[in-house]
Design a protein around this motif. Structure first.
Motif, PDB file in Angstrom:
ATOM      1  N   SER A  19      56.028  -1.948  10.694  1.00 12.90           N
ATOM      2  CA  SER A  19      54.665  -1.707  11.169  1.00 12.90           C
ATOM      3  C   SER A  19      53.648  -1.655  10.040  1.00 12.90           C
ATOM      4  N   GLY A  20      54.112  -1.631   8.784  1.00 16.71           N
ATOM      5  CA  GLY A  20      53.197  -1.557   7.653  1.00 16.71           C
ATOM      6  C   GLY A  20      52.779  -0.150   7.289  1.00 16.71           C
ATOM      7  N   THR A  21      53.542   0.829   7.754  1.00 15.17           N
ATOM      8  CA  THR A  21      53.235   2.222   7.437  1.00 15.17           C
ATOM      9  C   THR A  21      53.548   2.512   5.974  1.00 15.17           C
ATOM     10  N   ARG A  41      70.927  13.263   0.347  1.00 12.58           N
ATOM     11  CA  ARG A  41      70.085  12.067   0.371  1.00 12.58           C
ATOM     12  C   ARG A  41      68.614  12.415   0.590  1.00 12.58           C
ATOM     13  N   ALA A  42      68.259  13.670   0.381  1.00 11.23           N
ATOM     14  CA  ALA A  42      66.871  14.082   0.582  1.00 11.23           C
ATOM     15  C   ALA A  42      65.927  13.232  -0.266  1.00 11.23           C
ATOM     16  N   ASN A  43      64.789  12.922   0.307  1.00 16.64           N
ATOM     17  CA  ASN A  43      63.805  12.012  -0.284  1.00 16.64           C
ATOM     18  C   ASN A  43      64.442  10.660  -0.597  1.00 16.64           C
ATOM     19  N   PRO A  44      64.791   9.904   0.430  1.00 16.48           N
ATOM     20  CA  PRO A  44      65.534   8.647   0.233  1.00 16.48           C
ATOM     21  C   PRO A  44      64.623   7.487  -0.178  1.00 16.48           C
ATOM     22  N   VAL A  45      64.109   7.558  -1.389  1.00 19.14           N
ATOM     23  CA  VAL A  45      63.163   6.545  -1.853  1.00 19.14           C
ATOM     24  C   VAL A  45      63.818   5.162  -1.895  1.00 19.14           C
ATOM     25  N   ARG A  46      65.073   5.125  -2.349  1.00 19.56           N
ATOM     26  CA  ARG A  46      65.783   3.845  -2.395  1.00 19.56           C
ATOM     27  C   ARG A  46      65.826   3.191  -1.015  1.00 19.56           C
ATOM     28  N   SER A  47      66.092   3.971   0.000  1.00 19.68           N
ATOM     29  CA  SER A  47      66.177   3.411   1.355  1.00 19.68           C
ATOM     30  C   SER A  47      64.830   2.890   1.832  1.00 19.68           C
ATOM     31  N   TRP A  48      63.757   3.615   1.532  1.00 17.72           N
ATOM     32  CA  TRP A  48      62.422   3.139   1.915  1.00 17.72           C
ATOM     33  C   TRP A  48      62.105   1.807   1.223  1.00 17.72           C
ATOM     34  N   LEU A  49      62.388   1.725  -0.063  1.00 18.61           N
ATOM     35  CA  LEU A  49      62.103   0.497  -0.798  1.00 18.61           C
ATOM     36  C   LEU A  49      62.959  -0.660  -0.297  1.00 18.61           C
ATOM     37  N   ASP A  50      64.239  -0.402  -0.091  1.00 26.68           N
ATOM     38  CA  ASP A  50      65.130  -1.470   0.349  1.00 26.68           C
ATOM     39  C   ASP A  50      64.754  -1.999   1.733  1.00 26.68           C
ATOM     40  N   ALA A  51      64.112  -1.151   2.549  1.00 29.23           N
ATOM     41  CA  ALA A  51      63.669  -1.592   3.873  1.00 29.23           C
ATOM     42  C   ALA A  51      62.388  -2.409   3.810  1.00 29.23           C
ATOM     43  N   GLY A  52      61.758  -2.445   2.634  1.00 30.93           N
ATOM     44  CA  GLY A  52      60.528  -3.199   2.486  1.00 30.93           C
ATOM     45  C   GLY A  52      59.273  -2.402   2.728  1.00 30.93           C
ATOM     46  N   ALA A  53      59.378  -1.073   2.774  1.00 27.51           N
ATOM     47  CA  ALA A  53      58.201  -0.238   2.994  1.00 27.51           C
ATOM     48  C   ALA A  53      57.357  -0.150   1.726  1.00 27.51           C
ATOM     49  N   THR A  54      56.068   0.058   1.896  1.00 26.56           N
ATOM     50  CA  THR A  54      55.189   0.384   0.779  1.00 26.56           C
ATOM     51  C   THR A  54      55.360   1.856   0.456  1.00 26.56           C
ATOM     52  N   VAL A  55      55.786   2.150  -0.762  1.00 26.67           N
ATOM     53  CA  VAL A  55      55.991   3.528  -1.201  1.00 26.67           C
ATOM     54  C   VAL A  55      54.874   3.912  -2.159  1.00 26.67           C
ATOM     55  N   ALA A  56      54.219   5.029  -1.858  1.00 27.31           N
ATOM     56  CA  ALA A  56      53.173   5.569  -2.720  1.00 27.31           C
ATOM     57  C   ALA A  56      53.597   6.953  -3.167  1.00 27.31           C
ATOM     58  N   PHE A  57      53.596   7.182  -4.479  1.00 30.77           N
ATOM     59  CA  PHE A  57      53.989   8.491  -5.004  1.00 30.77           C
ATOM     60  C   PHE A  57      52.780   9.406  -5.151  1.00 30.77           C
TER      61      PHE A  57
END
Length: 444
Positions: free
Chosen positions: A294-296, A322-338
């Protein structure tokens, strides 16, 4: 006549088309050329002033979740006039449980911003997203901007405290938004309105995060602060009327509700920068995939896991790994903002990038599961190109690229080249916002 300056230094551009460069040129508030020294010199008039910089140039960082005005009010309480950023980091760590003044005088809000912005510039920040801006805080930001005192590019997310006397329910929230005459994106390069901020669940360490699997044998699953129907109705209205939504959703069940509502909202989600805020406790693969589709934006805070990791292990055991699964968000193609959730949690970007890479947590010898670790390059992207998306600025911030705003920082060393523990100690020697120098490291 607008001045042009050529800067010579190793450059980490964060531009996928040209990741490294050795020179860039700034004219006014914009970057006009990037490349080899010869290429940049050829792009500007003969005799253009040159400066050789001692260090490595990076794009200015953007903290996608920083309560800057409140950070400034705490700075007024805890710092002397001469204290710098190192003392500020210590003072905020030592006053972790102090939320700062509740109803400060209005002039203190402007003073707070003037005091704290140089401290964040000293860490390489040129922009922030304030994730919960009250009406009084917005007035403070606007007055600082009017006076020319807002040096940090700021995206203000209006906070609607649904359930309060002023905003008792979702209908009142919609009426409030409908009556403003503006929406997400209104403003300029210095101060812009972002998505609204709402809460769907509570805090994890208080056992309030809404989980799909129970917290305990009694079957308790956490708190849901808005009904699924009301939340969906709010998201739908915002999507139709130009507002983005940033939702505090910590636990897996809350993230699933948010993901479903956002996917229903359509293209507005990507356009208006809808966000998962926190989303760190057991989000399912399905929810993560839905958010990416969805581009979230996944607005994540390594600082919270540093502080809360040990407590989550005590509460949830192996489920916390696995708390804060940043790797999973990135691998799914999500935009991650820190972001940091500073000043209430640690906000030094060097430390937060280190945490996201090492998965270390306070008070524990063993890191959390390495399967969710990321690289330094990915962490830096979350503070630059990813955070620029959250700040509605991906076409003019987050990279050293021609046409982009001249927001940059000079680091003493390359964070992508040093051993991971050395990242913690790289000083920022200079920070520029729009071609204006806002930080110079004092000689030691």
């Amino acid at each position: 006549m607008i001045q042009t300056i050529v800067y010579l230094a190793p450059i980490v551009t964060m531009d996928p088309d040209r990741p490294r460069a050795e020179a860039f040129a700034v004219q006014g508030d914009r970057i006009v050329a990037v490349g080899t020294a010869a290429e940049v010199r050829a792009a500007v008039p003969d005799g253009t002033q040159e400066q050789r910089l001692d260090g490595v140039v990076l794009p200015g960082l953007i903290d996608a979740h920083l309560h800057m005005e409140r950070a400034g009010l705490k700075a007024l309480d805890y710092l002397s006039d001469t204290d710098g950023v190192d003392r500020y980091i210590e003072a905020m760590r030592d006053s972790f449980d102090d939320d700062g003044p509740v109803a400060p005088p209005f002039e203190d809000r402007v003073r707070a911003l003037e005091r704290v912005q140089p401290l964040f510039h000293a860490l390489g920040f040129t922009g922030i997203v304030d994730p919960a801006v009250t009406i009084d805080e917005m007035r403070g930001y606007q007055e600082a901007h009017r006076r020319g005192a807002l040096t940090m590019r700021t995206v203000a997310m209006p906070y609607l405290e649904i359930g309060s006397a002023a905003i008792p329910d979702v209908d009142a929230a919609i009426a409030h938004l409908d009556g403003t005459g503006v929406s997400t994106g209104f403003g300029d390069e210095r101060l812009r309105i972002g998505p609204i901020k709402v809460y769907l669940d509570g805090e994890a360490l208080k056992g309030q995060a809404l989980l799909e699997e129970p917290w305990d044998a009694a079957g308790y699953r956490g708190e849901q602060r808005l009904s699924t129907g009301d939340f969906g109705r709010l998201v739908s209205w915002c999507a139709e009327h130009g507002w983005g939504v940033g939702t505090h959703a910590v636990g897996s069940a809350a993230v699933a509700i948010v993901a479903a509502a956002y996917e229903e909202a359509g293209e507005a989600v990507r356009e208006r920068r809808f966000q998962f805020i926190h989303a760190y406790l057991e989000p399912s693969a399905e929810s993560i995939a839905s958010g990416a589709r969805s581009g979230t934006i996944a607005s994540l805070q390594p600082s919270i896991i540093w502080h809360n990791g040990a407590g989550l292990r005590r509460s949830l055991g192996a489920r916390a790994e696995r708390a804060n699964p940043v790797r999973s968000w990135l691998d799914a193609g999500a935009t991650v903002a820190f972001g940091s959730d500073g000043p209430f949690f640690a906000f030094d970007p060097r430390f937060l990038m280190w945490q996201a890479v090492t998965r270390r947590v306070a008070g524990e010898d063993e890191p959390l599961a390495a399967s969710e670790a990321i690289t330094v390059a990915e962490a830096l992207a979350a503070y630059t190109t990813g955070a620029a998306v959250a700040a509605l600025a991906e076409h003019h911030r987050g990279m050293i690229r021609p046409g982009y705003l001249a927001d940059w920082a000079l680091w003493a060393d390359d964070p992508l080249a040093v051993p991971i523990d050395d990242l913690l100690h790289i000083p920022v020697r200079r920070t520029d916002v729009g071609g204006r120098t806002v930080h110079i490291q004092e000689p030691r």
